[in-house]
Design a protein around this motif. Structure first.
Motif, PDB file in Angstrom:
ATOM      1  N   ALA A 106      23.298   1.154  39.074  1.00 36.72           N
ATOM      2  CA  ALA A 106      22.398   0.029  39.332  1.00 36.72           C
ATOM      3  C   ALA A 106      21.041   0.569  39.767  1.00 36.72           C
ATOM      4  CB  ALA A 106      22.977  -0.865  40.426  1.00 36.72           C
ATOM      5  N   ASN A 107      19.997  -0.079  39.330  1.00 40.70           N
ATOM      6  CA  ASN A 107      18.658   0.304  39.761  1.00 40.70           C
ATOM      7  C   ASN A 107      18.397  -0.220  41.167  1.00 40.70           C
ATOM      8  OD1 ASN A 107      17.862   1.580  37.326  1.00 40.70           O
ATOM      9  ND2 ASN A 107      17.568  -0.429  36.390  1.00 40.70           N
ATOM     10  N   ARG A 108      17.891   0.648  42.037  1.00 42.12           N
ATOM     11  CA  ARG A 108      17.539   0.236  43.386  1.00 42.12           C
ATOM     12  C   ARG A 108      16.272  -0.605  43.332  1.00 42.12           C
ATOM     13  NH1 ARG A 108      19.192   1.865  48.384  1.00 42.12           N
ATOM     14  NH2 ARG A 108      17.703   1.694  50.115  1.00 42.12           N
ATOM     15  N   GLY A 109      16.243  -1.671  44.110  1.00 45.49           N
ATOM     16  CA  GLY A 109      15.100  -2.565  44.087  1.00 45.49           C
ATOM     17  C   GLY A 109      13.828  -1.907  44.592  1.00 45.49           C
ATOM     18  N   ARG A 110      12.708  -2.485  44.221  1.00 47.16           N
ATOM     19  CA  ARG A 110      11.405  -1.977  44.642  1.00 47.16           C
ATOM     20  C   ARG A 110      11.037  -2.544  46.016  1.00 47.16           C
ATOM     21  NH1 ARG A 110       7.117  -3.676  40.443  1.00 47.16           N
ATOM     22  NH2 ARG A 110       8.010  -5.675  41.039  1.00 47.16           N
ATOM     23  N   ILE A 111      10.179  -1.825  46.704  1.00 48.70           N
ATOM     24  CA  ILE A 111       9.516  -2.349  47.899  1.00 48.70           C
ATOM     25  C   ILE A 111       8.036  -2.447  47.550  1.00 48.70           C
ATOM     26  CG2 ILE A 111       8.973  -2.009  50.337  1.00 48.70           C
ATOM     27  CD1 ILE A 111      11.460  -0.294  50.590  1.00 48.70           C
ATOM     28  N   THR A 134       1.692  -4.638  45.119  1.00 48.97           N
ATOM     29  CA  THR A 134       1.467  -3.195  44.997  1.00 48.97           C
ATOM     30  C   THR A 134       2.749  -2.453  45.352  1.00 48.97           C
ATOM     31  OG1 THR A 134      -0.875  -3.415  45.572  1.00 48.97           O
ATOM     32  CG2 THR A 134       0.122  -1.235  45.844  1.00 48.97           C
ATOM     33  N   VAL A 135       3.196  -1.575  44.453  1.00 47.48           N
ATOM     34  CA  VAL A 135       4.476  -0.890  44.651  1.00 47.48           C
ATOM     35  C   VAL A 135       4.346   0.191  45.716  1.00 47.48           C
ATOM     36  CG1 VAL A 135       6.274   0.494  43.568  1.00 47.48           C
ATOM     37  CG2 VAL A 135       5.207  -1.367  42.289  1.00 47.48           C
ATOM     38  N   LEU A 136       5.193   0.092  46.731  1.00 47.19           N
ATOM     39  CA  LEU A 136       5.230   1.087  47.803  1.00 47.19           C
ATOM     40  C   LEU A 136       6.400   2.045  47.631  1.00 47.19           C
ATOM     41  CD1 LEU A 136       4.525  -1.325  50.798  1.00 47.19           C
ATOM     42  CD2 LEU A 136       2.877   0.114  49.597  1.00 47.19           C
ATOM     43  N   ALA A 137       7.483   1.576  47.024  1.00 48.03           N
ATOM     44  CA  ALA A 137       8.659   2.411  46.771  1.00 48.03           C
ATOM     45  C   ALA A 137       9.376   1.869  45.542  1.00 48.03           C
ATOM     46  CB  ALA A 137       9.597   2.406  47.977  1.00 48.03           C
ATOM     47  N   GLN A 138       9.764   2.759  44.643  1.00 50.64           N
ATOM     48  CA  GLN A 138      10.500   2.336  43.463  1.00 50.64           C
ATOM     49  C   GLN A 138      11.339   3.484  42.936  1.00 50.64           C
ATOM     50  OE1 GLN A 138       8.142   1.484  39.955  1.00 50.64           O
ATOM     51  NE2 GLN A 138       6.585   2.971  40.521  1.00 50.64           N
ATOM     52  N   SER A 139      12.373   3.134  42.181  1.00 53.10           N
ATOM     53  CA  SER A 139      13.230   4.137  41.552  1.00 53.10           C
ATOM     54  C   SER A 139      12.833   4.284  40.096  1.00 53.10           C
ATOM     55  CB  SER A 139      14.699   3.720  41.652  1.00 53.10           C
ATOM     56  OG  SER A 139      15.118   3.691  42.999  1.00 53.10           O
ATOM     57  N   VAL A 140      12.694   5.525  39.635  1.00 52.60           N
ATOM     58  CA  VAL A 140      12.339   5.800  38.251  1.00 52.60           C
ATOM     59  C   VAL A 140      13.504   6.501  37.571  1.00 52.60           C
ATOM     60  CG1 VAL A 140       9.869   5.920  38.691  1.00 52.60           C
ATOM     61  CG2 VAL A 140      11.239   7.983  38.930  1.00 52.60           C
ATOM     62  N   GLU A 141      13.605   6.342  36.240  1.00 50.00           N
ATOM     63  CA  GLU A 141      14.711   6.900  35.466  1.00 50.00           C
ATOM     64  C   GLU A 141      14.666   8.422  35.481  1.00 50.00           C
ATOM     65  OE1 GLU A 141      16.253   7.028  30.825  1.00 50.00           O
ATOM     66  OE2 GLU A 141      14.874   5.449  31.482  1.00 50.00           O
TER      67      GLU A 141
END
Length: 605
Positions: free
Chosen positions: A67-72, A78-85
């Motif tokens: 599962a992809n972790r949600g963004r903050i 404005t993206v502060l934290a995100q998961s990339v492939e």
């Protein structure tokens, strides 16, 4: 009865030795054939189903769908934290050790559609060494070390973690099917530099939130993994039509904070430069929207980047650091005096520099003669003596009750990892001096969020509004849930709050050259408190400043705290940083200029 003799039998029937031996061999072979046929029948008829099932099981694979972790994000997206492939590259040592490269130009290469070369030349090796020579340049690894990892037994060894999709596609083109493959993973990336570093925290190797908001919001962000069960060919490919079971992954939810990244970035810049120029040990700042209780910025001068070991091991100083507020504590104390009817804001006092009560001596920060000040003037001049005199008829319980109503010693409800509730003793625990020092912000401790909330009570007309740092949560289907708290409790009368804000505006006018914002009225209170230094003695100074801007139409409360700045006093140190932040807020949000002040309460007589 006489037993027959085989030789006599052979002679009697004309059979010589050779024929006899042939018959014996034939009988043995017949027996063997019968045994084989029996075993074949057993396998086919009795054990066939089990054998087929074993073969199927050997080909069956259950692959987890991560599962992809949600963004903050900040309040504006404005993206502060995100998961990339990303991919973890996996090797199969059993297959690597038996690998033979396919020579380019050979009939095998023609039939397979691929071949193996290194820089246009033959690989020059077989087994794990050959695999390593092909793979090492793509992964930017040492071929000998990589070969050593693959030279062994087993079905699974992690060669390298978190490679990009581009690198994974290069590996797919190497023709190492069944020997090396990519396992889908992800990498958590954060906003550049140290914006909200320790507050955001980080994620552990297991994909779980390890610190900061990543930890406190982990249940919302992490999602649920899915899986697919299928049969695979020798190269690891899915055999069409063999998927027997699957469950889709449910991605984590996106979380939008109340933080405005632009404001937070500027606050960080002001703090970093201010701490450096004033040679302070550290600085903290908090900005709250008084109309909603939303935290717009929450920063400290620590240079910690989110996702690093430092971010995972250290709580944000902005939520964990506690300190005595000093004279800003006169705000809730003045509220206790006025709300309980002990005095009016215009009552007149003759205030000496030093005052003795019940054997305890109190004095002001600056020596002076007997001054004629109103209660508003006592706040403007930040007189400890005046506060002790004015609170004569306010009980310890009333003082304590007002402090707790202003949120002192109480949880903010933000549930931030490492957040301290501060310290506030009960009236029963106060000694003969502490029951009066609480009138000027000594004898208890707060964090920056709590101090900001206390001043916000005055900005909100006497209402304590619960603070928020999470604005909304959005699920994978796009459904948005508002998370801003709406709870609010009236703690003092509106007219009492207006009088205190009026007196605080007179305080701010005393510091208009250092903490003023052109075109806007400010209501503020400064603080300077002695605190324990590295040697355990009262050798350090907390210099803080908390202000409401604009004073005539409150929109924001800004609190700035520094430890041991040059200049010492909160109004001339932290007040400078307040002015820079306040000016930025007024420009960014296009707040109309203030109207002229015409209702100032007299401060002396």
């Amino acid at each position: 009865m006489r037993r027959p003799n085989p030789r006599s039998f052979a002679r009697a029937h004309g059979l010589d030795g050779f024929v006899t031996r042939c018959l014996a061999v034939g009988i043995v072979l017949a027996l063997i054939a019968m045994a084989c046929l029996g075993q074949l029948a057993c396998v086919q008829l009795l054990e066939g189903r089990a054998t087929a099932q074993a073969a199927t099981n050997a080909r069956t694979s259950k692959v987890v769908q991560r599962a992809n972790r949600g963004r903050i994000t900040d309040t504006n997206g404005t993206v502060l934290a995100q998961s990339v492939e990303r991919y973890n590259i996996i090797g199969v040592p059993d297959a690597a050790t038996s690998f033979t490269p396919v020579a380019c130009g050979s009939k095998q290469a023609e039939s397979l559609g691929y071949c193996h070369e290194v820089d246009g030349k033959p690989v020059g090796a077989t087994g794990a060494a050959a695999v390593a020579r092909l793979l090492a340049p793509v992964l930017d690894m040492d071929a000998m070390e990589l070969g050593a990892e693959l030279n062994g037994t087993g079905q699974y060894v992690v060669i390298k973690k978190d490679v990009t999709p581009q690198v994974k596609r290069q590996i797919d083109k190497l023709g190492l099917y069944g020997i090396v493959y990519g396992e889908l993973s992800s990498e958590r990336v954060y906003a550049e530099h140290t914006l909200l570093g320790a507050l955001l925290g980080g994620v552990g190797d297991d994909g779980e939130g390890a610190a900061g908001l990543e930890k406190s919001l982990n249940g919302t962000l992490k999602g649920t993994d899915g899986y697919t069960v299928y049969q695979q060919g020798n190269g690891g490919e899915v055999i069409p039509g063999t998927v027997t079971e699957s469950k889709a992954a449910t991605d984590g939810k996106d979380v939008a904070l109340t933080i405005d990244a632009d404001v937070d970035w500027y606050v960080k810049k002001v703090l970093t430069e201010g701490v450096s120029s004033s040679h302070a040990q550290w600085g903290i700042a908090c900005v709250e929207d008084t109309q909603t209780g939303e935290i717009i910025a929450l920063e400290d001068s620590d240079q910690i980047k989110a996702g690093t070991d430092a971010a995972k091991l250290n709580a944000s100083r902005a939520v964990s650091q506690t300190f005595e507020p000093g004279s800003i504590g006169k705000v809730p104390a003045l509220a206790a005096i006025l709300q309980n009817g002990a005095h009016k804001i215009t009552d007149k006092f003759t205030v000496p520099y030093e005052y003795t009560k019940n054997g305890q001596k109190f004095h002001d920060a600056v020596e002076h003669g007997n001054e004629h000040w109103t209660l508003a003037g006592i706040l403007q001049n930040s007189s400890n003596v005046g506060m002790v005199m004015a609170a004569q008829n306010v009980t310890s319980q009333q003082r304590y009750d007002m402090l707790t109503k202003f949120g002192i010693g109480q949880s903010t409800g933000l549930d931030l990892p490492g957040e301290s509730n501060g310290t506030l003793g009960t009236p029963e625990s106060w000694d003969g001096r502490t029951k009066d020092t609480v009138l000027f912000g000594q004898g208890y401790a707060v964090n920056a969020l709590q101090l900001t909330r206390a001043v916000s009570v005055i900005a909100n007309g006497g209402v304590n509004r619960r603070q928020s740092i999470v604005k909304s949560v959005t699920d994978a289907d796009g459904h948005v849930t508002d998370m801003v708290h709406n709870e609010a409790t009236r703690v003092i009368d509106e007219n009492v709050a207006a009088e205190i804000r009026n007196a605080m505006e007179s305080v701010a006018e005393e510091y208009k050259n250092t903490a003023g914002v052109d075109g806007y009225r400010v209501a503020a209170k400064t603080g300077t408190a002695e605190v324990a230094g590295a040697n355990g003695q009262l050798t350090s100074i907390i210099a803080d400043f908390s202000g409401i801007i604009p004073a005539d139409n409150p929109r924001y409360v800004v609190t700035v705290v520094m430890l041991d700045p040059d200049g010492m006093y909160g109004g001339t140190t932290s007040g400078k940083l307040f002015a820079q932040i306040g000016e930025f807020l007024m420009q960014k949000y296009e707040v109309p200029n203030s109207s002229p002040r015409t209702d100032a309460i007299p401060v002396d007589w």
